[in-house]
Enzyme design. Structure first.
Site, PDB file in Angstrom:
ATOM      1  CG  HIS A 256      12.847  34.727  -3.625  1.00  0.00           C
ATOM      2  ND1 HIS A 256      11.539  34.391  -3.362  1.00  0.00           N
ATOM      3  CD2 HIS A 256      12.976  34.690  -4.972  1.00  0.00           C
ATOM      4  CE1 HIS A 256      10.905  34.166  -4.498  1.00  0.00           C
ATOM      5  NE2 HIS A 256      11.765  34.339  -5.495  1.00  0.00           N
TER       6      HIS A 256
ATOM      7  CG  HIS B 244      15.107  34.931  -9.554  1.00  0.00           C
ATOM      8  ND1 HIS B 244      14.551  33.718  -9.883  1.00  0.00           N
ATOM      9  CD2 HIS B 244      14.204  35.554  -8.745  1.00  0.00           C
ATOM     10  CE1 HIS B 244      13.364  33.605  -9.321  1.00  0.00           C
ATOM     11  NE2 HIS B 244      13.128  34.707  -8.611  1.00  0.00           N
TER      12      HIS B 244
ATOM     13  CG  ASN C 254      13.276  30.774 -11.816  1.00  0.00           C
ATOM     14  OD1 ASN C 254      14.171  30.945 -10.998  1.00  0.00           O
ATOM     15  ND2 ASN C 254      12.439  31.731 -12.162  1.00  0.00           N
TER      16      ASN C 254
ATOM     17  CG  HIS D 281       5.438  31.518  -7.411  1.00  0.00           C
ATOM     18  ND1 HIS D 281       6.259  32.539  -7.851  1.00  0.00           N
ATOM     19  CD2 HIS D 281       4.244  31.724  -8.022  1.00  0.00           C
ATOM     20  CE1 HIS D 281       5.579  33.317  -8.683  1.00  0.00           C
ATOM     21  NE2 HIS D 281       4.334  32.838  -8.795  1.00  0.00           N
TER      22      HIS D 281
ATOM     23  CG  HIS E 242       7.166  36.046  -4.022  1.00  0.00           C
ATOM     24  ND1 HIS E 242       6.041  35.257  -4.180  1.00  0.00           N
ATOM     25  CD2 HIS E 242       8.024  35.669  -5.002  1.00  0.00           C
ATOM     26  CE1 HIS E 242       6.211  34.451  -5.191  1.00  0.00           C
ATOM     27  NE2 HIS E 242       7.408  34.674  -5.713  1.00  0.00           N
TER      28      HIS E 242
ATOM     29  CG  ASP F  32      11.098  37.757  -6.413  1.00  0.00           C
ATOM     30  OD1 ASP F  32      11.811  36.963  -7.049  1.00  0.00           O
ATOM     31  OD2 ASP F  32       9.901  37.967  -6.684  1.00  0.00           O
TER      32      ASP F  32
ATOM     33  N   GLY G 260       9.643  41.009 -13.058  1.00  0.00           N
ATOM     34  CA  GLY G 260      10.791  40.950 -12.157  1.00  0.00           C
ATOM     35  C   GLY G 260      11.502  42.274 -12.021  1.00  0.00           C
TER      36      GLY G 260
END
Length: 434
Positions: free
Chosen positions: A68, A70, A102, A186, A239, A312, A331
């Site tokens: 996970h 980003h 995303n 999610h 998460h 995450d 975040g």
């Protein structure tokens, strides 16, 4: 990760990890040649090498795997790029990461998948990508999962948003079952979470901030367990953050369902009390929860209910994190701190932490060359861990382009000394090599 001729590398004086390792093994040199573990023990000691890495007092572990991450590219390169995120990952001991979809544009087509995979070829770790479940993550119609699966995408998620439409999620699970891919959810019911910025409870009431109830997560966990049972298709929960969510997964597994789940470091190290100062560094979705929820997440990691730790890692530019708490994006950074936070906070043996951060994530993410035992003939994706090293996390953000670190000033134990990816040393003595 780029391919090409690799140096012969000797990892000297460490203790090679094997499954079920109780920490009582003896040290042995490890020789890496042509991207594989070529020898362990006297043969490795006697061999010549282009590079020798000191692994004294360390464990030679399989490289860590993050399910996970980003990476923000394409579209938000001011916060992170695949290269900078890959460097942060390598410094944290990760030899593989799974990019979330995303981005801008969304990773919802074969074209964008190809772009991300091509950019990942020059990163200092293996970069895999997920794909979106729905077009533009809008929750209205299914993305072309078959086209993305043909390029090697094995996990699909609308991360950042939960799929709200029950019938659409059922159809997505049925489609995924036919393709043999995994859907990851999610869990957030937007009718309960819209406009909220932290956990709903005593702290949010005291601060006067809009709170998201635990039920916003738990209702979708409950629904997807039911839909997974209905369709016979596995589901992976991203998460998890509440005690009830953990218990729901525990019950589903006990009933024989094929369910997997992950937890992020911030959900077993921080509580909603961290938000008292209105510092947006502590804003995250799902939000930081109560001490009871943190204890439940820790228990789930200890008893196998939660299969993996996933960072995450969510970089944001400094100016965006300087907005008021209710306006700032959610975040936190995580790649460079996950291992130390797990070793420090979970009070689990190193073997269990390696399973949570390497072995199990590799299985869930279907990364066959990752999370393997340190044994002759296995791929040389390795992380050298000094389990007794203590250090203090700073607020620089490390290799990331962003600086949203919620752990600054925290004293932790356990540090990555070297990282070897596909036979190439990409971190030596805690310093990135490229």
């Amino acid at each position: 990760m780029s391919t090409g001729p690799n140096p012969t590398v000797k990892l000297r004086g460490g203790r090679p990890w094997t499954p079920g390792d109780r920490g009582d093994g003896t040290s042995a040199d490890v020789l890496v040649r042509d991207g594989l573990v070529a020898a362990i023990g006297p043969e490795a000691t006697e061999a010549t090498a282009d590079i020798t890495l000191d692994c004294g007092d360390c464990v030679v572990s399989p490289g860590l795997v993050d399910l996970h991450t980003h990476l923000r590219q394409p579209g938000k390169e001011e916060a992170e790029t695949i290269e900078s995120g890959g460097r942060a990952a390598a410094l944290g001991g990760f030899t593989a990461v799974l990019a979330m979809p995303n981005t801008t544009p969304t990773i919802d087509s074969a074209e964008v998948v190809r772009e991300v995979l091509e950019l990942g070829r020059s990163a200092p770790c293996a970069v895999h990508t997920s794909g979106a479940i729905t077009v533009d993550r809008a929750g209205e119609r299914l993305a072309p999962m078959a086209e993305m699966a043909a390029l090697g995408v094995s996990l699909f998620t609308d991360d950042g948003s939960g799929v709200q439409d029950d019938a659409l999620m059922r159809r997505a699970l049925e489609y995924a079952g036919g393709l043999g891919v995994i859907l990851a959810q999610h869990c957030e019911v937007t009718s309960l979470s819209q406009g909220t910025c932290m956990h709903e409870g005593a702290v949010s009431s005291r601060l006067g901030l809009s709170g998201q109830p635990a039920e916003a997560e738990e209702l979708m966990v409950m629904r997807d367990i039911a839909l997974s049972r209905l369709t016979g298709t596995p589901v992976h929960f991203l998460h998890l953050s509440t005690a009830r969510s953990v218990d729901l997964v525990r019950q589903a597994k006990a009933a024989g369902q094929t369910i997997t789940a992950e937890a992020a470091p911030h959900h077993f190290t921080l509580t909603d009390e961290a938000c008292v100062g209105y510092d947006p560094l502590f804003k995250v979705h799902p939000p930081l929860r109560t001490p009871a929820d943190v204890a439940a997440v820790k228990a789930g990691l200890a008893d196998g209910t939660i299969d993996a730790i996933a960072t995450d890692h969510a970089p944001h530019t400094p100016d965006s994190k300087e907005l008021p708490f209710d306006q700032a994006p959610p975040g936190m950074l995580g790649l460079e701190y996950a291992l130390a936070l797990a070793l420090t906070e979970l009070q689990l043996p190193l073997d269990a932490v390696i399973s949570l951060l390497s072995v199990r994530p590799a299985v869930i993410g279907r990364m066959d060359e990752q999370g393997r035992p340190v044994a002759v003939g296995e791929p040389a994706n390795l992380c050298v861990i000094d389990p007794s090293a203590t250090w203090t996390i700073d607020d620089t953000g490390g290799a990331s382009r962003s600086r949203n670190v919620p752990y600054a000033g925290r004293r932790v134990t356990g540090k990555v000394r070297h990282t070897v990816c596909a036979g190439e040393p990409v971190v030596i003595d805690g310093a990135a090599q490229r």
